[in-house]
Design a protein around this motif. Structure first.
Motif, short mmCIF file in Angstrom:
data_model
loop_
_atom_site.label_atom_id
_atom_site.label_comp_id
_atom_site.label_asym_id
_atom_site.label_seq_id
_atom_site.Cartn_x
_atom_site.Cartn_y
_atom_site.Cartn_z
N GLY A 156 0.87 -1.15 0.19
CA GLY A 156 0.28 0.03 0.06
C GLY A 156 0.84 1.07 -0.03
O GLY A 156 0.48 2.38 -0.63
N PHE A 157 1.98 1.28 0.70
CA PHE A 157 2.99 2.33 0.59
C PHE A 157 3.46 2.64 -1.15
O PHE A 157 3.33 3.88 -1.15
CB PHE A 157 4.27 2.19 1.43
CG PHE A 157 3.81 2.14 2.95
CD1 PHE A 157 3.66 3.25 3.52
CD2 PHE A 157 3.60 1.00 3.66
CE1 PHE A 157 3.68 3.35 5.11
CE2 PHE A 157 3.24 1.07 4.99
CZ PHE A 157 3.25 2.13 5.56
N ALA A 176 0.68 12.31 5.15
CA ALA A 176 -0.71 11.79 5.47
C ALA A 176 -1.07 10.53 4.78
O ALA A 176 -1.72 9.68 5.45
CB ALA A 176 -1.74 13.13 5.14
N ALA A 177 -0.97 10.35 3.65
CA ALA A 177 -1.41 9.27 2.78
C ALA A 177 -0.77 7.82 3.41
O ALA A 177 -1.35 7.01 3.66
CB ALA A 177 -1.21 9.54 1.29
N GLY A 182 -0.39 2.99 6.20
CA GLY A 182 -0.03 2.09 7.19
C GLY A 182 -0.99 1.65 8.61
O GLY A 182 -0.85 0.56 9.10
N SER A 183 -2.06 2.54 8.69
CA SER A 183 -2.83 2.17 9.45
C SER A 183 -3.73 1.08 9.23
O SER A 183 -4.13 0.28 10.26
CB SER A 183 -3.52 3.51 9.77
OG SER A 183 -4.44 3.51 10.99
N GLY A 226 3.77 9.63 12.11
CA GLY A 226 4.42 8.39 12.92
C GLY A 226 4.17 7.08 12.83
O GLY A 226 4.28 6.17 13.67
N ILE A 227 3.18 6.75 11.63
CA ILE A 227 2.65 5.52 11.73
C ILE A 227 3.66 4.34 11.77
O ILE A 227 3.46 3.29 11.99
CB ILE A 227 1.91 5.41 10.40
CG1 ILE A 227 1.02 4.04 10.45
CG2 ILE A 227 2.57 5.33 9.06
CD1 ILE A 227 0.02 4.24 11.85
N LEU A 228 4.98 4.51 11.11
CA LEU A 228 5.90 3.35 11.21
C LEU A 228 6.47 3.06 12.55
O LEU A 228 6.20 2.03 12.98
CB LEU A 228 6.91 3.66 10.10
CG LEU A 228 6.51 3.66 8.70
CD1 LEU A 228 7.71 4.16 7.80
CD2 LEU A 228 6.04 2.33 8.35
N GLU A 229 6.97 4.12 13.05
CA GLU A 229 7.82 3.86 14.34
C GLU A 229 7.04 4.22 15.57
O GLU A 229 7.52 4.29 16.68
CB GLU A 229 9.15 4.85 14.34
CG GLU A 229 9.10 6.23 14.43
CD GLU A 229 8.86 7.06 12.93
OE1 GLU A 229 9.25 8.10 12.77
OE2 GLU A 229 8.01 6.43 12.36
#
Length: 436
Positions: A156-157, A176-177, A182-183, A226-229
């Motif tokens: 998706g990324f 933002a995307a 990621g969410s 900060g969705i990854l970390e």
């Protein structure tokens, strides 16, 4: 500082960095990295990968998946998104352990169609999509791959980056995307335990979600930087110890391998080694295969019962080489699976892990095959950057897949001309409409 989520003694957070208010987040770094101009030679390479994906779509036209999506999905690019991985011949990045093409190209073409973008902008979006999905995929650890389908979770990324590039998102909107894709990332490997179509849903969902979320971001829809970390983010939920996000000067598109044979990439080193032994006249039983642990985990299937199981069978692929030569799509169909000669040869193939080959994985997909008193060991396989498939090989693969899909030879000429020399997104969409 290590991220903390819960005081529960049953929760162990992975070692990921907390999000800083002053330093760029990982997705902010990635978004800035993607804003570089795409050189002409990289665009030209992207055209080859576009053609490779088109061939895979055409080759899957007669599959059960194609019959379902033809009835269920009104949009041509949604239908195509379900087909690019069906034959297991789509391109692959070894270190990320994922297939970029079938996720990125449907999103890039869809965004370009929607925005009426020029072909060059669509290619730039494709390149940036490959860069994003590979960059994220390379951070994912063995714990992630044991449970999650990387082409889906990282995919998706890539589709969001491709569509976001074509929509002209600024870095803030692209971040933002990424926060939103990621969410909602997902794709569990449990579908491997039954003869179902879910793997194709993973790919199509990743492509469609990235497009949808980039469209929302284009109009101001916000998402977490900060969705990854983050403390309750992607890495905390899905990994044990992720690798650092590495962003180099070049474009990772040049690291992507083309797959010459219609089987899981984990079986390709064994196929390649088997072809060398066959050329020496030594490929006769008993046969001993040593390879890396994931190849065995995914492809140790001495008695495949279905097409997908055959594509994920080391034993079947080696038997096909021994008795039929270079594997073709028809060698994984029911008639071949039921062939008693192939079944007897499969039973003569012994499979074991080689720790030294596992140690080189996933940077290198290798195998050591012994038969007839001779041994062949390969560190890399045909189609990898170290052993590249020539341009003519990519064209021949596309031709054979398009014809295998039941289309006339002239459609192969059409696809090659549109992908390698054309400048019209609409013409490719019309061609796919004709095909699907």
């Amino acid at each position: 500082m290590l991220a903390t989520v819960s005081s529960s003694p049953h929760f162990v957070a992975p070692a990921v960095l907390a999000v800083s208010d002053t330093n760029p987040s990982l997705t902010e770094r990635l978004a800035k990295h993607l804003c570089r101009p795409v050189p002409k030679n990289v665009q030209d390479r992207a055209r080859l990968h576009l053609l490779d994906w088109l061939g895979c779509v055409a080759g899957a036209r007669r599959s059960d998946v194609a019959a379902v999506v033809r009835a269920a999905e009104p949009d041509v690019l949604t239908r195509a998104a379900f087909l690019g991985n069906v034959l297991e011949m789509d391109d692959v990045h070894r270190a990320a352990i994922l297939h970029p093409g079938p996720v990125v190209w449907p999103a890039a073409l869809s965004a370009a169609r929607e925005a009426e973008a020029p072909f060059a902008a669509m290619l730039d979006g494709g390149v940036r999509g490959y860069e994003a999905v590979i960059a994220i995929g390379c951070t994912l650890d063995a714990r992630h791959y044991a449970l999650w389908h990387n082409s889906s979770t990282a995919g998706g990324f890539g589709s969001a980056a491709a569509a976001g590039s074509i929509f002209g998102l600024d870095t803030g909107s692209l971040v933002a995307a990424f926060g939103n894709i990621g969410s909602i990332a997902g794709g569990l490997w449990h579908m491997r335990h039954a003869p179902v179509m879910t793997k194709q849903l993973h790919v199509a969902q990743a492509a469609a979600s990235g497009l949808w979320i980039a469209r929302l971001a284009r109009h101001g829809f916000t998402g977490s930087r900060g969705i990854l970390e983050g403390a309750q983010g992607f890495y905390t939920a899905m990994t044990e110890r992720p690798d650092p996000l590495a962003l180099d000067e070049g474009w990772r598109l040049h690291q992507v391998s083309f797959k010459p044979w219609a089987a899981c990439r984990h079986s390709h080193p064994a196929i390649d080694a088997a072809l060398e032994l066959k050329a020496r006249g030594a490929l006769h039983g008993p046969v001993s295969l040593e390879t890396y642990a994931d190849a065995i985990a995914f492809c140790d299937r001495p008695e495949p019962r279905t097409v997908i199981e055959a594509k994920f069978s080391l034993q079947h692929s080696i038997a096909v080489v021994a008795l039929r030569g270079e594997p073709r799509p028809e060698d994984y169909e029911p008639d071949a699976i039921a062939d008693p000669e192939l079944a007897a040869f499969r039973a003569a193939v012994q499979v074991a892990e080689a720790p030294d080959i596992t140690a080189r994985y996933p940077a290198h997909f290798g195998a050591r095959l012994t038969a007839g008193g001779e041994t062949v060991e390969l560190a890399d396989t045909r189609g990898d950057p170290e052993r590249p498939l020539p341009v003519e090989g990519v064209l021949n693969k596309a031709r054979s897949l398009i014809v295998w899909g039941g289309l006339p030879e002239r459609e192969a000429d059409r696809a090659i001309a549109l992908a390698l020399e054309g400048d019209s997104v609409a013409d490719i969409v019309v061609m796919l409409e004709d095909w699907t």
